[in-house]
Design a protein around this motif. Structure first.
Motif, mmCIF file in Angstrom:
data_model
loop_
_atom_site.group_PDB
_atom_site.id
_atom_site.type_symbol
_atom_site.label_atom_id
_atom_site.label_comp_id
_atom_site.label_asym_id
_atom_site.label_seq_id
_atom_site.Cartn_x
_atom_site.Cartn_y
_atom_site.Cartn_z
ATOM 1 N N GLU A 150 0.840 -1.185 0.000
ATOM 2 C CA GLU A 150 0.000 0.000 0.000
ATOM 3 C C GLU A 150 0.883 1.246 0.000
ATOM 4 N N ARG A 151 0.386 2.306 -0.627
ATOM 5 C CA ARG A 151 1.160 3.543 -0.738
ATOM 6 C C ARG A 151 1.465 4.167 0.611
ATOM 7 N N MET A 152 0.561 4.027 1.569
ATOM 8 C CA MET A 152 0.779 4.626 2.876
ATOM 9 C C MET A 152 2.008 4.029 3.555
ATOM 10 N N ILE A 153 2.234 2.742 3.355
ATOM 11 C CA ILE A 153 3.401 2.070 3.943
ATOM 12 C C ILE A 153 4.689 2.709 3.420
ATOM 13 N N LEU A 154 4.738 3.006 2.132
ATOM 14 C CA LEU A 154 5.915 3.664 1.560
ATOM 15 C C LEU A 154 6.144 5.023 2.211
ATOM 16 N N GLY A 155 5.086 5.756 2.427
ATOM 17 C CA GLY A 155 5.191 7.062 3.078
ATOM 18 C C GLY A 155 5.665 6.951 4.516
ATOM 19 N N ILE A 156 5.167 5.971 5.229
ATOM 20 C CA ILE A 156 5.568 5.765 6.618
ATOM 21 C C ILE A 156 7.052 5.374 6.685
ATOM 22 N N ILE A 157 7.485 4.512 5.772
ATOM 23 C CA ILE A 157 8.898 4.120 5.744
ATOM 24 C C ILE A 157 9.776 5.340 5.456
ATOM 25 N N GLY A 158 9.378 6.152 4.505
ATOM 26 C CA GLY A 158 10.124 7.374 4.195
ATOM 27 C C GLY A 158 10.171 8.322 5.383
ATOM 28 N N LEU A 159 9.048 8.474 6.062
ATOM 29 C CA LEU A 159 8.962 9.323 7.253
ATOM 30 C C LEU A 159 9.928 8.841 8.329
ATOM 31 N N ILE A 160 9.949 7.549 8.567
ATOM 32 C CA ILE A 160 10.828 6.975 9.592
ATOM 33 C C ILE A 160 12.297 7.160 9.215
ATOM 34 N N LEU A 161 12.644 6.884 7.971
ATOM 35 C CA LEU A 161 14.037 7.013 7.545
ATOM 36 C C LEU A 161 14.533 8.454 7.640
ATOM 37 N N LEU A 162 13.730 9.389 7.199
ATOM 38 C CA LEU A 162 14.135 10.792 7.299
ATOM 39 C C LEU A 162 14.240 11.238 8.752
ATOM 40 N N SER A 163 13.351 10.763 9.587
ATOM 41 C CA SER A 163 13.397 11.098 11.010
ATOM 42 C C SER A 163 14.661 10.549 11.662
ATOM 43 N N ILE A 164 15.014 9.327 11.306
ATOM 44 C CA ILE A 164 16.231 8.714 11.854
ATOM 45 C C ILE A 164 17.455 9.547 11.463
ATOM 46 N N GLY A 165 17.434 10.129 10.290
ATOM 47 C CA GLY A 165 18.548 10.968 9.855
ATOM 48 C C GLY A 165 18.611 12.305 10.569
ATOM 49 N N TRP A 166 17.459 12.907 10.823
ATOM 50 C CA TRP A 166 17.416 14.240 11.428
ATOM 51 C C TRP A 166 17.672 14.233 12.936
ATOM 52 N N VAL A 167 17.144 13.266 13.647
ATOM 53 C CA VAL A 167 17.178 13.290 15.109
ATOM 54 C C VAL A 167 18.600 13.346 15.679
ATOM 55 N N PRO A 168 19.510 12.458 15.282
ATOM 56 C CA PRO A 168 20.852 12.526 15.880
ATOM 57 C C PRO A 168 21.558 13.858 15.606
ATOM 58 N N GLN A 169 21.372 14.382 14.392
ATOM 59 C CA GLN A 169 22.003 15.657 14.051
ATOM 60 C C GLN A 169 21.436 16.792 14.899
ATOM 61 N N THR A 170 20.132 16.807 15.093
ATOM 62 C CA THR A 170 19.519 17.864 15.892
ATOM 63 C C THR A 170 19.930 17.747 17.360
ATOM 64 N N ILE A 171 20.028 16.538 17.867
ATOM 65 C CA ILE A 171 20.491 16.338 19.246
ATOM 66 C C ILE A 171 21.906 16.883 19.401
ATOM 67 N N LYS A 172 22.770 16.613 18.418
ATOM 68 C CA LYS A 172 24.144 17.118 18.462
ATOM 69 C C LYS A 172 24.163 18.642 18.448
ATOM 70 N N ILE A 173 23.332 19.245 17.625
ATOM 71 C CA ILE A 173 23.255 20.710 17.540
ATOM 72 C C ILE A 173 22.828 21.291 18.889
ATOM 73 N N ILE A 174 21.837 20.682 19.519
ATOM 74 C CA ILE A 174 21.357 21.161 20.813
ATOM 75 C C ILE A 174 22.445 20.996 21.877
ATOM 76 N N GLN A 175 23.124 19.862 21.889
ATOM 77 C CA GLN A 175 24.183 19.625 22.871
ATOM 78 C C GLN A 175 25.349 20.596 22.686
ATOM 79 N N ASP A 176 25.749 20.822 21.434
ATOM 80 C CA ASP A 176 26.871 21.723 21.148
ATOM 81 C C ASP A 176 26.467 23.195 21.212
ATOM 82 N N LYS A 177 25.165 23.445 21.169
ATOM 83 C CA LYS A 177 24.609 24.792 21.158
ATOM 84 C C LYS A 177 25.130 25.636 19.985
ATOM 85 N N LYS A 178 25.367 24.945 18.862
ATOM 86 C CA LYS A 178 25.778 25.641 17.648
ATOM 87 C C LYS A 178 25.443 24.790 16.429
ATOM 88 N N SER A 179 25.248 25.483 15.327
ATOM 89 C CA SER A 179 24.924 24.823 14.066
ATOM 90 C C SER A 179 25.839 25.368 12.984
#
Length: 81
Positions: free
Chosen positions: A1-30
């Motif tokens: 189903e098409r929704m499954i593809l969207g959910i997989i894409g959502l999860i993969l992009l989220s996995i990519g963004w979260v660690p980087q954003t956590i690092k930015i918050i910890q370092d307090k710089k971007s």
């Protein structure tokens, strides 16, 4: 189903963004340029509004998340100055 593809894409992009954003918050710089940050955040925000209008909830969740992550990165890029 098409929704499954969207959910997989959502999860993969989220996995990519979260660690980087956590690092930015910890370092307090971007490392991103503030001009890129404002354009990316604004573009994401417009995509949130668009996805709401067309009632595409996966796109809405994804772009809301991206707006939050890119907004955080943008905030720390201007805060360091």
């Amino acid at each position: 189903e098409r929704m499954i593809l969207g959910i997989i894409g959502l999860i993969l992009l989220s996995i990519g963004w979260v660690p980087q954003t956590i690092k930015i918050i910890q370092d307090k710089k971007s490392a991103i340029d503030w001009r890129f940050g404002i354009l990316y955040t604004a573009g994401s925000l417009f995509l949130v509004a668009y996805s709401f209008q067309i009632k595409d909830y996966i796109f809405l969740i994804l772009n809301s998340f991206v707006t939050l992550m890119s907004g955080t990165s943008f905030w720390f890029s201007i805060k360091k100055k």
